[in-house]
Motif scaffolding. Structure first.
Motif, mmCIF file in Angstrom:
data_model
loop_
_atom_site.group_PDB
_atom_site.id
_atom_site.type_symbol
_atom_site.label_atom_id
_atom_site.label_comp_id
_atom_site.label_asym_id
_atom_site.label_seq_id
_atom_site.Cartn_x
_atom_site.Cartn_y
_atom_site.Cartn_z
ATOM 1 N N TYR A 85 0.839 -1.218 0.000
ATOM 2 C CA TYR A 85 0.000 0.000 0.000
ATOM 3 C C TYR A 85 0.867 1.258 0.000
ATOM 4 O O TYR A 85 0.569 2.228 -0.706
ATOM 5 C CB TYR A 85 -0.928 -0.029 1.214
ATOM 6 C CG TYR A 85 -1.495 1.316 1.571
ATOM 7 C CD1 TYR A 85 -2.393 1.966 0.714
ATOM 8 C CD2 TYR A 85 -1.122 1.949 2.756
ATOM 9 C CE1 TYR A 85 -2.894 3.217 1.047
ATOM 10 C CE2 TYR A 85 -1.624 3.189 3.085
ATOM 11 C CZ TYR A 85 -2.519 3.821 2.229
ATOM 12 O OH TYR A 85 -3.007 5.055 2.545
ATOM 13 N N GLN A 126 -2.595 4.440 -4.233
ATOM 14 C CA GLN A 126 -3.896 4.445 -4.900
ATOM 15 C C GLN A 126 -4.604 3.098 -4.767
ATOM 16 O O GLN A 126 -5.826 3.008 -4.896
ATOM 17 C CB GLN A 126 -3.756 4.814 -6.390
ATOM 18 C CG GLN A 126 -3.089 3.763 -7.265
ATOM 19 C CD GLN A 126 -1.566 3.847 -7.262
ATOM 20 O OE1 GLN A 126 -0.984 4.534 -6.421
ATOM 21 N NE2 GLN A 126 -0.937 3.155 -8.192
ATOM 22 N N THR A 151 -5.746 1.205 -2.326
ATOM 23 C CA THR A 151 -6.091 1.156 -0.903
ATOM 24 C C THR A 151 -6.542 -0.237 -0.471
ATOM 25 O O THR A 151 -6.525 -0.556 0.719
ATOM 26 C CB THR A 151 -7.211 2.172 -0.595
ATOM 27 O OG1 THR A 151 -7.041 3.316 -1.410
ATOM 28 C CG2 THR A 151 -7.177 2.595 0.859
ATOM 29 N N VAL A 152 -6.925 -1.046 -1.441
ATOM 30 C CA VAL A 152 -7.381 -2.401 -1.105
ATOM 31 C C VAL A 152 -6.283 -3.198 -0.402
ATOM 32 O O VAL A 152 -6.564 -4.072 0.424
ATOM 33 C CB VAL A 152 -7.856 -3.139 -2.385
ATOM 34 C CG1 VAL A 152 -6.694 -3.441 -3.332
ATOM 35 C CG2 VAL A 152 -8.599 -4.419 -2.038
ATOM 36 N N TYR A 180 -6.647 -2.596 3.180
ATOM 37 C CA TYR A 180 -7.809 -3.354 3.679
ATOM 38 C C TYR A 180 -7.414 -4.812 3.939
ATOM 39 O O TYR A 180 -7.738 -5.385 4.979
ATOM 40 C CB TYR A 180 -8.942 -3.273 2.663
ATOM 41 C CG TYR A 180 -10.094 -4.198 2.952
ATOM 42 C CD1 TYR A 180 -11.019 -3.908 3.948
ATOM 43 C CD2 TYR A 180 -10.256 -5.382 2.227
ATOM 44 C CE1 TYR A 180 -12.070 -4.769 4.222
ATOM 45 C CE2 TYR A 180 -11.305 -6.244 2.497
ATOM 46 C CZ TYR A 180 -12.214 -5.933 3.487
ATOM 47 O OH TYR A 180 -13.246 -6.788 3.750
ATOM 48 N N LEU A 223 -7.897 3.279 7.231
ATOM 49 C CA LEU A 223 -8.921 3.130 6.189
ATOM 50 C C LEU A 223 -10.103 4.061 6.431
ATOM 51 O O LEU A 223 -10.612 4.705 5.511
ATOM 52 C CB LEU A 223 -9.411 1.676 6.148
ATOM 53 C CG LEU A 223 -8.479 0.651 5.516
ATOM 54 C CD1 LEU A 223 -8.909 -0.762 5.899
ATOM 55 C CD2 LEU A 223 -8.458 0.794 3.995
ATOM 56 N N LEU A 280 -9.241 7.589 5.649
ATOM 57 C CA LEU A 280 -9.150 7.790 4.202
ATOM 58 C C LEU A 280 -10.522 7.806 3.532
ATOM 59 O O LEU A 280 -10.642 8.175 2.358
ATOM 60 C CB LEU A 280 -8.304 6.673 3.565
ATOM 61 C CG LEU A 280 -6.803 6.701 3.862
ATOM 62 C CD1 LEU A 280 -6.171 5.387 3.438
ATOM 63 C CD2 LEU A 280 -6.139 7.867 3.138
ATOM 64 N N TYR A 316 -12.226 5.068 2.944
ATOM 65 C CA TYR A 316 -12.220 3.922 2.022
ATOM 66 C C TYR A 316 -13.604 3.285 1.948
ATOM 67 O O TYR A 316 -14.233 3.026 2.964
ATOM 68 C CB TYR A 316 -11.199 2.890 2.506
ATOM 69 C CG TYR A 316 -11.171 1.607 1.700
ATOM 70 C CD1 TYR A 316 -10.669 1.584 0.413
ATOM 71 C CD2 TYR A 316 -11.653 0.423 2.244
ATOM 72 C CE1 TYR A 316 -10.631 0.408 -0.320
ATOM 73 C CE2 TYR A 316 -11.617 -0.757 1.525
ATOM 74 C CZ TYR A 316 -11.104 -0.748 0.246
ATOM 75 O OH TYR A 316 -11.087 -1.918 -0.481
ATOM 76 N N ASP A 317 -14.052 3.050 0.729
ATOM 77 C CA ASP A 317 -15.379 2.461 0.518
ATOM 78 C C ASP A 317 -15.277 0.997 0.108
ATOM 79 O O ASP A 317 -15.962 0.132 0.635
ATOM 80 C CB ASP A 317 -16.128 3.264 -0.555
ATOM 81 C CG ASP A 317 -17.500 2.700 -0.834
ATOM 82 O OD1 ASP A 317 -17.649 1.960 -1.830
ATOM 83 O OD2 ASP A 317 -18.426 2.985 -0.053
ATOM 84 N N GLY A 318 -14.409 0.704 -0.853
ATOM 85 C CA GLY A 318 -14.161 -0.682 -1.252
ATOM 86 C C GLY A 318 -15.196 -1.294 -2.175
ATOM 87 O O GLY A 318 -15.065 -2.451 -2.588
ATOM 88 N N SER A 362 -20.180 -2.012 -0.335
ATOM 89 C CA SER A 362 -19.244 -1.130 0.364
ATOM 90 C C SER A 362 -18.672 -1.831 1.586
ATOM 91 O O SER A 362 -19.333 -2.629 2.237
ATOM 92 C CB SER A 362 -19.958 0.155 0.788
ATOM 93 O OG SER A 362 -19.153 0.905 1.670
ATOM 94 N N THR A 420 -17.430 -0.004 4.098
ATOM 95 C CA THR A 420 -17.424 1.004 5.157
ATOM 96 C C THR A 420 -18.001 0.474 6.462
ATOM 97 O O THR A 420 -17.414 0.632 7.543
ATOM 98 C CB THR A 420 -18.221 2.249 4.716
ATOM 99 O OG1 THR A 420 -17.669 2.736 3.491
ATOM 100 C CG2 THR A 420 -18.150 3.334 5.760
#
Length: 420
Positions: free
Chosen positions: A142, A147, A149-150, A153, A175, A178, A180-182, A224, A226
């Motif tokens: 990461y 970029q 971000t996974v 996770y 996360l 940031l 992060y939605d995923g 998501s 989240t």
């Protein structure tokens, strides 16, 4: 005398520079032959004087060092990825300061390629249950490719799998910060030759469908992450015993997903642990409203009420669990136990009575109550063995009840069932 000293010093400096060049050349040669360990050893010989070298030599040194450790990393040397990344970044730093860029482009390319190596190594670590090492490699991936971000996770997930909760918490909080939605889209199509549905990237799928090798393209949205992230933050704070932070995190988590039953139960259990029984009961009632057909939920409500001495509430919860799932053995055993325990609670008073007429009458009254409660417990288990005739727990408890009642016929019947 002064002139000789200056000449000797200059000669000494020249020898040092010559030695560095020799070791760097030896490292380069070792790398060309695939011997990263020999290259590492050669570079270590030049390390103490490299800070005084010119920018060109420094850049070459750090580039070769990056290559050596990158090769060692692929072979499984612990900590080699970190060393390689640091060295390649140093190349870029040195050349940016000097205004030259002989090695920077290659160093950046090597760093980009190393992301894939790190991920592959992390997958292997996780497969071998080296979850901490896998998490650290994924986090490094990461940092190399922010970029993606996974990778952060998956680093958190790997840390959780290994029980490394503090590391996982740091990753999850990052996360969350940031945003992060995923969520995303998975592109699928059916392989005409095999009939199997396969995943691929969008461009590849379009080409395959146009070629006729694949058909029935389908876009599948992934949910998501989240809610999962904020929920895990709350659960980890609970696991770490940081109760106040856990309560704050539950507020955040439940705002994201107010109907998550497990989240409600975990929050309720935390309030119970903190001694807030009223809040606990409110949350348990809320959970029952959210999931009225969840037998495990009602079983857990029964267990908690049983522990608190709320016998009627416990019985209502166990009955509801059995109503939803008639073969719920643990609920049947616990429901029966509430009657047995209540009956046992009368024995102390029975034993304390004397031989007066009044005491004998009271004794007979209490014994009748006890026996009625035991029989109520037996009826529940008799119904239970209709669906689970071989369950040892049910049969053993039922046998003990009949023994306590002095019901020899039923005692022998159940004893025989146990042996069979």
């Amino acid at each position: 005398m002064k002139r000789k000293f200056i000449v000797l010093a200059a000669m000494s400096f020249t020898f040092a520079g010559f030695s560095q060049k020799s070791e760097i050349k030896a490292a380069d040669k070792a790398l060309r032959s695939g011997d990263e360990m020999a290259a590492k050893t050669a570079l270590e010989g030049a390390a103490s004087l490299i800070n005084g070298a010119d920018a060109k030599m420094q850049a070459q040194y750090f580039f070769l060092k990056g290559n050596a450790y990158a090769g060692l990393a692929k072979k499984g040397t612990e900590g080699a990825f970190d060393e390689a990344i640091t060295a390649y970044r140093k190349v870029v730093e040195v050349e940016e300061k000097s205004g030259k860029s002989k090695y920077s482009a290659d160093a950046k390319q090597k760093l980009a390629a190393m992301t894939a190596d790190l991920v592959n190594a992390a997958v292997e670590d996780n497969n071998n249950k080296r979850f901490k090492e896998g998490a650290e490699k994924l986090y490094l991936s990461y940092t190399l490719s922010p970029q993606d971000t996974v990778y952060l996770y998956y680093a958190a997930s790997s840390a959780v799998n290994g029980g490394h909760y503090e590391e996982a918490l740091a990753y999850y909080n990052e996360l969350k910060d940031l945003g992060y939605d995923g969520s995303g889209v998975v592109y699928k199509a059916t392989n005409v030759a095999t009939g199997e549905v396969e995943e691929m990237d969008r461009t590849q799928r379009e080409l395959m469908v146009k070629s006729g090798a694949y058909k029935d393209p389908e876009d599948e949205k992934t949910p998501s992450k989240t809610t999962e992230i904020v929920k895990n933050i709350a659960l980890i704070y609970t696991q770490l015993g940081q109760d106040e932070k856990a309560l704050e995190a539950y507020v955040d988590a439940r705002a994201k997903d107010p109907n998550d039953v497990n989240l409600i139960l975990n929050e309720a259990n935390l309030y119970y642990k903190l001694g807030d029984k009223d809040k606990f009961k409110v949350l348990m009632a809320e959970a029952a409203e959210v999931a009225p057909d969840n037998p495990d939920l009602f079983y857990n409500i029964g267990v908690i009420n049983m522990e608190q001495g709320n016998i009627e509430e416990a019985r209502d919860a166990y009955r509801r669990a059995i109503e939803i799932n008639p073969g719920y053995v643990n609920a049947q055993l616990n429901l029966s136990t509430t009657y047995v325990n209540e009956g046992n609670g009368l024995i102390d008073e029975m034993n304390s009575l004397g031989n007066s007429k009044k005491d004998i009458a009271r004794y007979d009254e209490l014994k009748q109550q006890k026996d009625d409660l035991f029989r109520d417990g037996a009826i529940i288990l008799e119904d239970a063995i209709k669906l689970n005739p071989d369950n040892q727990g049910i049969l053993t408890q039922l046998k003990n009840i009949y023994y306590s009642l002095g019901d020899n016929d039923n005692f022998l019947r159940i004893k025989k069932m146990l042996k069979e």
